[in-house]
Write a protein that holds these residues in place. Structure first.
Motif, PDB file in Angstrom:
ATOM      1  N   GLU A  31       7.191  -2.556   3.139  1.00  0.00           N
ATOM      2  CA  GLU A  31       7.142  -4.012   3.270  1.00  0.00           C
ATOM      3  C   GLU A  31       7.750  -4.468   4.591  1.00  0.00           C
ATOM      4  OE1 GLU A  31       8.384  -2.450   0.555  1.00  0.00           O
ATOM      5  OE2 GLU A  31       6.804  -2.859  -0.910  1.00  0.00           O
ATOM      6  N   ARG A  32       8.857  -3.852   4.989  1.00  0.00           N
ATOM      7  CA  ARG A  32       9.509  -4.206   6.259  1.00  0.00           C
ATOM      8  C   ARG A  32       8.605  -3.846   7.430  1.00  0.00           C
ATOM      9  NH1 ARG A  32      12.551  -7.849   8.300  1.00  0.00           N
ATOM     10  NH2 ARG A  32      11.035  -7.722   9.939  1.00  0.00           N
ATOM     11  N   SER A  33       7.945  -2.680   7.378  1.00  0.00           N
ATOM     12  CA  SER A  33       7.026  -2.291   8.450  1.00  0.00           C
ATOM     13  C   SER A  33       5.863  -3.268   8.551  1.00  0.00           C
ATOM     14  CB  SER A  33       6.488  -0.871   8.213  1.00  0.00           C
ATOM     15  OG  SER A  33       7.498   0.080   8.452  1.00  0.00           O
ATOM     16  N   ALA A  34       5.377  -3.742   7.407  1.00  0.00           N
ATOM     17  CA  ALA A  34       4.300  -4.733   7.434  1.00  0.00           C
ATOM     18  C   ALA A  34       4.770  -6.024   8.095  1.00  0.00           C
ATOM     19  CB  ALA A  34       3.799  -5.006   6.015  1.00  0.00           C
ATOM     20  N   GLY A  58      -1.366   3.452   6.167  1.00  0.00           N
ATOM     21  CA  GLY A  58      -2.293   2.784   5.257  1.00  0.00           C
ATOM     22  C   GLY A  58      -1.561   1.960   4.217  1.00  0.00           C
ATOM     23  N   SER A  59      -0.449   2.489   3.715  1.00  0.00           N
ATOM     24  CA  SER A  59       0.368   1.721   2.769  1.00  0.00           C
ATOM     25  C   SER A  59       0.938   0.479   3.436  1.00  0.00           C
ATOM     26  CB  SER A  59       1.507   2.592   2.219  1.00  0.00           C
ATOM     27  OG  SER A  59       0.987   3.674   1.485  1.00  0.00           O
ATOM     28  N   VAL A  60       1.301   0.616   4.706  1.00  0.00           N
ATOM     29  CA  VAL A  60       1.785  -0.544   5.460  1.00  0.00           C
ATOM     30  C   VAL A  60       0.680  -1.595   5.550  1.00  0.00           C
ATOM     31  CG1 VAL A  60       2.577  -1.345   7.729  1.00  0.00           C
ATOM     32  CG2 VAL A  60       3.521   0.764   6.748  1.00  0.00           C
ATOM     33  N   LEU A  61      -0.559  -1.161   5.777  1.00  0.00           N
ATOM     34  CA  LEU A  61      -1.663  -2.117   5.862  1.00  0.00           C
ATOM     35  C   LEU A  61      -1.916  -2.795   4.523  1.00  0.00           C
ATOM     36  CD1 LEU A  61      -4.278  -0.401   8.190  1.00  0.00           C
ATOM     37  CD2 LEU A  61      -2.356  -1.888   8.766  1.00  0.00           C
ATOM     38  N   PHE A  62      -1.858  -2.044   3.409  1.00  0.00           N
ATOM     39  CA  PHE A  62      -1.995  -2.674   2.095  1.00  0.00           C
ATOM     40  C   PHE A  62      -0.932  -3.760   1.928  1.00  0.00           C
ATOM     41  CE2 PHE A  62      -4.152   1.346   0.554  1.00  0.00           C
ATOM     42  CZ  PHE A  62      -5.358   0.749   0.222  1.00  0.00           C
ATOM     43  N   SER A  63       0.307  -3.439   2.299  1.00  0.00           N
ATOM     44  CA  SER A  63       1.392  -4.407   2.186  1.00  0.00           C
ATOM     45  C   SER A  63       1.179  -5.587   3.119  1.00  0.00           C
ATOM     46  CB  SER A  63       2.735  -3.732   2.487  1.00  0.00           C
ATOM     47  OG  SER A  63       3.788  -4.663   2.369  1.00  0.00           O
ATOM     48  N   TYR A  64       0.711  -5.319   4.327  1.00  0.00           N
ATOM     49  CA  TYR A  64       0.435  -6.386   5.288  1.00  0.00           C
ATOM     50  C   TYR A  64      -0.572  -7.374   4.695  1.00  0.00           C
ATOM     51  CZ  TYR A  64      -0.935  -8.857   9.508  1.00  0.00           C
ATOM     52  OH  TYR A  64      -1.191  -9.844  10.425  1.00  0.00           O
ATOM     53  N   PHE A  68       0.379 -11.149   4.119  1.00  0.00           N
ATOM     54  CA  PHE A  68      -0.073 -12.090   5.147  1.00  0.00           C
ATOM     55  C   PHE A  68      -1.565 -12.394   5.106  1.00  0.00           C
ATOM     56  CE2 PHE A  68       3.514  -9.575   6.812  1.00  0.00           C
ATOM     57  CZ  PHE A  68       4.460 -10.584   6.856  1.00  0.00           C
ATOM     58  N   GLY A  69      -2.309 -11.721   4.244  1.00  0.00           N
ATOM     59  CA  GLY A  69      -3.743 -11.959   4.172  1.00  0.00           C
ATOM     60  C   GLY A  69      -4.455 -11.425   5.407  1.00  0.00           C
ATOM     61  N   THR A  70      -5.597 -12.016   5.702  1.00  0.00           N
ATOM     62  CA  THR A  70      -6.433 -11.513   6.795  1.00  0.00           C
ATOM     63  C   THR A  70      -6.372 -12.395   8.041  1.00  0.00           C
ATOM     64  OG1 THR A  70      -8.354 -12.659   5.868  1.00  0.00           O
ATOM     65  CG2 THR A  70      -8.021 -10.338   5.238  1.00  0.00           C
ATOM     66  N   ASP A  71      -5.436 -13.332   8.081  1.00  0.00           N
ATOM     67  CA  ASP A  71      -5.279 -14.153   9.283  1.00  0.00           C
ATOM     68  C   ASP A  71      -5.061 -13.248  10.498  1.00  0.00           C
ATOM     69  OD1 ASP A  71      -4.801 -16.559  10.835  1.00  0.00           O
ATOM     70  OD2 ASP A  71      -2.683 -15.996  10.789  1.00  0.00           O
ATOM     71  N   ARG A  72      -5.851 -13.451  11.537  1.00  0.00           N
ATOM     72  CA  ARG A  72      -5.816 -12.690  12.787  1.00  0.00           C
ATOM     73  C   ARG A  72      -6.425 -11.285  12.662  1.00  0.00           C
ATOM     74  NH1 ARG A  72      -1.270 -14.305  16.800  1.00  0.00           N
ATOM     75  NH2 ARG A  72      -0.727 -16.373  16.107  1.00  0.00           N
ATOM     76  N   VAL A  73      -6.836 -10.882  11.477  1.00  0.00           N
ATOM     77  CA  VAL A  73      -7.361  -9.537  11.259  1.00  0.00           C
ATOM     78  C   VAL A  73      -8.882  -9.589  11.092  1.00  0.00           C
ATOM     79  CG1 VAL A  73      -7.332  -7.524   9.733  1.00  0.00           C
ATOM     80  CG2 VAL A  73      -5.214  -8.785  10.187  1.00  0.00           C
ATOM     81  N   ALA A  74      -9.592  -8.792  11.894  1.00  0.00           N
ATOM     82  CA  ALA A  74     -11.047  -8.711  11.794  1.00  0.00           C
ATOM     83  C   ALA A  74     -11.480  -7.502  10.969  1.00  0.00           C
ATOM     84  CB  ALA A  74     -11.675  -8.640  13.185  1.00  0.00           C
ATOM     85  N   LYS A  75     -10.769  -6.384  11.139  1.00  0.00           N
ATOM     86  CA  LYS A  75     -11.139  -5.140  10.451  1.00  0.00           C
ATOM     87  C   LYS A  75      -9.877  -4.368  10.090  1.00  0.00           C
ATOM     88  CE  LYS A  75     -15.537  -4.431  12.746  1.00  0.00           C
ATOM     89  NZ  LYS A  75     -15.898  -5.303  13.740  1.00  0.00           N
ATOM     90  N   VAL A  76     -10.019  -3.554   9.041  1.00  0.00           N
ATOM     91  CA  VAL A  76      -8.924  -2.686   8.615  1.00  0.00           C
ATOM     92  C   VAL A  76      -9.511  -1.304   8.351  1.00  0.00           C
ATOM     93  CG1 VAL A  76      -7.113  -2.296   6.915  1.00  0.00           C
ATOM     94  CG2 VAL A  76      -7.713  -4.618   7.553  1.00  0.00           C
TER      95      VAL A  76
END
Length: 168
Positions: A31-34, A58-64, A68-76
């Protein structure tokens, strides 16, 4: 860290707390890394980001995405990652070939806080042999630092003097 040679893409990698060049911090975890990743994206004012998470990343991305949702994110992109790390009666596809449970996690987190060098030695040794389901190792209980170091040396085949120089 920036990488060249990625065409028109700006590529940035960061060290999670306690990894790479980042110092150990008691405030660590997925969670902190996210949250750190979010702060980096905001600091860089990055938009339409393609996030790539390898293994724990990948776990960091799930937490992110959860925080924070997908704001600013186009792809994962998830690479060699598991959506659920800890195994239980209903899930046996997690870490260490289905042999890593909540009790293991609790013990490892305490070892990590008390003795980060011992954690590195024993954690990776235990996971290295988890792929051999016919002959799982038995770790000395109750926890004893010297006994665990000796078991890690036995499993990995690394000489104790070298293990102490590398890990301690």
């Amino acid at each position: 860290e920036r990488f060249n040679g990625c065409g028109s893409f700006r590529t940035v990698a960061f060290d999670h707390r306690g990894y790479g060049r980042s110092p150990f911090s008691p405030d660590f975890g997925v969670e902190r890394s996210a949250a750190d990743l979010r702060a980096l994206i905001e600091r860089l004012d990055a938009r339409d980001v393609c996030l790539v998470g390898y293994s724990m990343g990948g776990s960091v991305l799930f937490s992110y995405l959860e925080q924070f949702g997908t704001d600013r994110v186009a792809k994962v992109v998830f690479v060699d990652t598991c959506p659920k790390l800890l195994n239980d009666d209903a899930w046996r596809l997690g870490y260490c070939q289905g042999r890593y449970f909540a009790d293991d996690y609790d013990r490892d987190m305490q070892i990590l806080l008390d003795d980060p060098a011992l954690f590195k030695t024993t954690f990776f040794a235990r996971c290295e042999v988890a792929s051999n389901p016919d002959d799982p190792p038995t770790w000395p209980e109750p926890f004893d630092r010297d006994a665990w170091l000796a078991k890690a040396v036995e499993i990995t085949g690394v000489r104790e003097s070298l293990a102490k120089r590398v890990f301690f």
